[in-house]
Design a protein around this motif. Structure first.
Motif, PDB file in Angstrom:
ATOM      1  N   ASP A   2       0.830  -1.208   0.000  1.00  0.00           N
ATOM      2  CA  ASP A   2       0.000   0.000   0.000  1.00  0.00           C
ATOM      3  C   ASP A   2       0.862   1.255   0.000  1.00  0.00           C
ATOM      4  N   LEU A   3       1.948   1.219   0.790  1.00  0.00           N
ATOM      5  CA  LEU A   3       2.859   2.370   0.825  1.00  0.00           C
ATOM      6  C   LEU A   3       3.476   2.598  -0.544  1.00  0.00           C
ATOM      7  N   PHE A   4       3.910   1.528  -1.189  1.00  0.00           N
ATOM      8  CA  PHE A   4       4.523   1.635  -2.515  1.00  0.00           C
ATOM      9  C   PHE A   4       3.547   2.240  -3.523  1.00  0.00           C
ATOM     10  N   LEU A   5       2.318   1.751  -3.539  1.00  0.00           N
ATOM     11  CA  LEU A   5       1.334   2.247  -4.503  1.00  0.00           C
ATOM     12  C   LEU A   5       1.006   3.713  -4.256  1.00  0.00           C
ATOM     13  N   ASN A   6       0.905   4.103  -2.984  1.00  0.00           N
ATOM     14  CA  ASN A   6       0.605   5.499  -2.684  1.00  0.00           C
ATOM     15  C   ASN A   6       1.789   6.403  -3.024  1.00  0.00           C
ATOM     16  N   LEU A   7       3.005   5.909  -2.833  1.00  0.00           N
ATOM     17  CA  LEU A   7       4.178   6.695  -3.222  1.00  0.00           C
ATOM     18  C   LEU A   7       4.238   6.859  -4.740  1.00  0.00           C
ATOM     19  N   VAL A   8       3.927   5.791  -5.455  1.00  0.00           N
ATOM     20  CA  VAL A   8       3.919   5.879  -6.927  1.00  0.00           C
ATOM     21  C   VAL A   8       2.851   6.866  -7.389  1.00  0.00           C
ATOM     22  N   VAL A 135      -5.145   3.275  -3.033  1.00  0.00           N
ATOM     23  CA  VAL A 135      -4.642   4.622  -3.328  1.00  0.00           C
ATOM     24  C   VAL A 135      -5.747   5.644  -3.097  1.00  0.00           C
ATOM     25  N   VAL A 136      -5.418   6.695  -2.354  1.00  0.00           N
ATOM     26  CA  VAL A 136      -6.369   7.767  -2.069  1.00  0.00           C
ATOM     27  C   VAL A 136      -5.826   9.059  -2.665  1.00  0.00           C
ATOM     28  N   GLU A 254      12.392   9.522  -1.568  1.00  0.00           N
ATOM     29  CA  GLU A 254      12.089  10.183  -0.305  1.00  0.00           C
ATOM     30  C   GLU A 254      11.353   9.237   0.648  1.00  0.00           C
ATOM     31  N   GLY A 255      10.478   8.398   0.103  1.00  0.00           N
ATOM     32  CA  GLY A 255       9.702   7.506   0.953  1.00  0.00           C
ATOM     33  C   GLY A 255      10.506   6.368   1.542  1.00  0.00           C
ATOM     34  N   TYR A 256      11.478   5.849   0.780  1.00  0.00           N
ATOM     35  CA  TYR A 256      12.206   4.662   1.230  1.00  0.00           C
ATOM     36  C   TYR A 256      13.625   4.955   1.709  1.00  0.00           C
ATOM     37  N   ILE A 257      14.212   6.055   1.237  1.00  0.00           N
ATOM     38  CA  ILE A 257      15.606   6.315   1.607  1.00  0.00           C
ATOM     39  C   ILE A 257      15.702   7.432   2.633  1.00  0.00           C
ATOM     40  N   GLY A 258      15.094   8.586   2.332  1.00  0.00           N
ATOM     41  CA  GLY A 258      15.156   9.651   3.322  1.00  0.00           C
ATOM     42  C   GLY A 258      14.740  10.992   2.770  1.00  0.00           C
ATOM     43  N   HIS A 259      14.345  11.880   3.676  1.00  0.00           N
ATOM     44  CA  HIS A 259      13.917  13.222   3.303  1.00  0.00           C
ATOM     45  C   HIS A 259      15.104  14.018   2.758  1.00  0.00           C
TER      46      HIS A 259
END
Length: 290
Positions: A2-8, A135-136, A254-259
Motif C-alpha cells: 500500500d505504501l509503494f502504490l501510494n508513493l507511486v 490509493v487515495v 524520499e519515501g524509502y531512503i530519506g527526506h
C-alpha cells in the motif's frame, strides 16, 4: 505494498506537473533552439494572474481554465515580442542570458505586485477524496493527472496533424528552408512562446490549487528541467514522460531512503542517463557530416 502504490501515485501527481512544464521547455527549444530558463517564472506569473482573475471576476473553476488559457497566451506573446524578438539573429547564448534576466525580473515583479506571502488559491476542483483501491487521491491531484494526459494528447495532435504544428516542426528542422517555403518564422516563434506559456501556466494553476500560490513556485520550473533533459529537449512528449519518471523516482527515494533526496534525485538521474544517452531517452540523435 500500500505504501509503494501510494508513493507511486504521489510521484505521478507531482510528475504530471513536472511533465507539463517540461513539455513547455521542449516546445520552445524544439521550435526556436532556445532554452527558456524563465519557464518556471512564466508559470508562476500565469498562476498569479489566474488567481487575480478568479477573485476579481468570481469565476468558477471550470470557467477559470479557458480564461487562464487566453491570459497565458497573451503573456507568452508579450514576452516574446518585448524580450526575445529584439534578440533575433543574436547568438543563442545571448538569448539564454536574456531569459535568465527575465526570470529574476519576474520573481521580483510578482513579489512587488502580490506580496511575499503564500496563500490559498481560493479555487478548487469539486470531488473531494477519490479512492482507487488502496490509493487515495484528492480531486485536485486527479485533475493534475488528467491535465497531463490532455496536454500531452493536444501537443501530439497539434504537431502531428495541424498546418501550424507542421510549420513549427519544419522551422525547427531548418529555419532557412522554412523561410524559403513561405513560413513566417517570427509568427512561429511567437506562437511557440504563447503555447509554452499556456502549457506551463496550466501546470502552475494545478500546482497552486493543490498546495498554494507562493513566490517560490518558480522552483517547480527548476525541478522540471531534469525531466526535459531526461526525455529529450527536442521531444515534447518525451519530456512529459521524463516528468513522470522523475516524479516517481523522487517520491520513492524520499519515501524509502530519506527526506531531502526528492530535490536532488532528478539531477542524479539525468547525470547517469546523459552519460549513456546525451540526447535523452526519447530525443533524436544528431548526426553531423564533417
Amino acid at each position: 505494498m500500500d505504501l509503494f502504490l501510494n508513493l507511486v501515485a504521489s510521484g505521478l501527481v507531482i510528475g504530471s506537473i513536472y511533465g507539463i512544464i517540461a513539455i513547455a521547455f521542449a516546445i520552445i527549444f524544439k521550435t526556436t533552439g532556445v532554452l527558456n530558463f524563465a519557464q518556471g517564472e512564466v508559470m508562476m506569473l500565469v498562476a498569479y494572474t489566474s488567481w487575480s482573475l478568479a477573485t476579481s471576476l468570481a469565476l468558477p473553476f471550470w470557467l477559470l481554465v479557458p480564461v487562464t488559457i487566453l491570459a497565458a497566451a497573451l503573456i507568452g506573446v508579450v514576452i516574446e515580442f518585448v524580450f526575445i524578438r529584439p534578440m533575433s539573429g543574436q547568438p543563442v547564448f545571448s538569448i539564454v542570458m536574456v531569459t535568465i534576466g527575465l526570470a529574476i525580473t519576474l520573481r521580483s515583479l510578482i513579489i512587488m505586485i502580490w506580496g511575499p506571502d503564500a496563500a490559498p488559491f481560493d479555487a478548487s476542483v469539486e470531488g473531494g477524496l477519490i479512492e482507487i483501491g488502496p490509493v487515495v487521491l484528492f480531486s485536485e491531484q486527479l485533475f493534475a493527472l488528467l491535465l497531463f494526459c490532455a496536454v500531452s494528447a493536444a501537443v501530439y495532435l497539434f504537431f502531428r496533424f495541424t498546418r501550424i504544428g507542421i510549420a513549427m516542426r519544419a522551422t525547427a528542422m531548418d529555419e532557412t528552408s522554412a523561410l524559403l517555403m513561405g513560413v513566417d518564422v517570427r509568427r512561429i516563434s511567437s506562437l511557440a512562446w504563447a503555447i509554452a506559456a499556456v502549457v506551463s501556466g496550466l501546470a502552475g494553476v494545478a500546482f497552486a490549487v493543490m498546495f498554494a500560490r507562493a513566490p517560490d513556485m518558480w522552483f517547480q520550473g527548476l525541478q522540471s528541467f531534469p525531466a526535459a533533459i531526461l526525455g529529450g529537449l527536442d521531444s515534447p512528449l518525451g519530456s512529459g514522460a521524463g516528468g513522470l519518471i522523475i516524479g516517481v523516482i523522487a517520491a520513492l527515494s524520499e519515501g524509502y531512503i530519506g527526506h531531502g533526496l526528492k530535490e536532488i534525485s532528478g539531477f542524479i538521474v539525468i547525470i547517469i542517463v546523459l552519460m549513456i544517452r546525451p540526447y535523452g531517452l526519447f530525443g533524436e540523435k544528431e548526426l553531423e557530416r564533417v
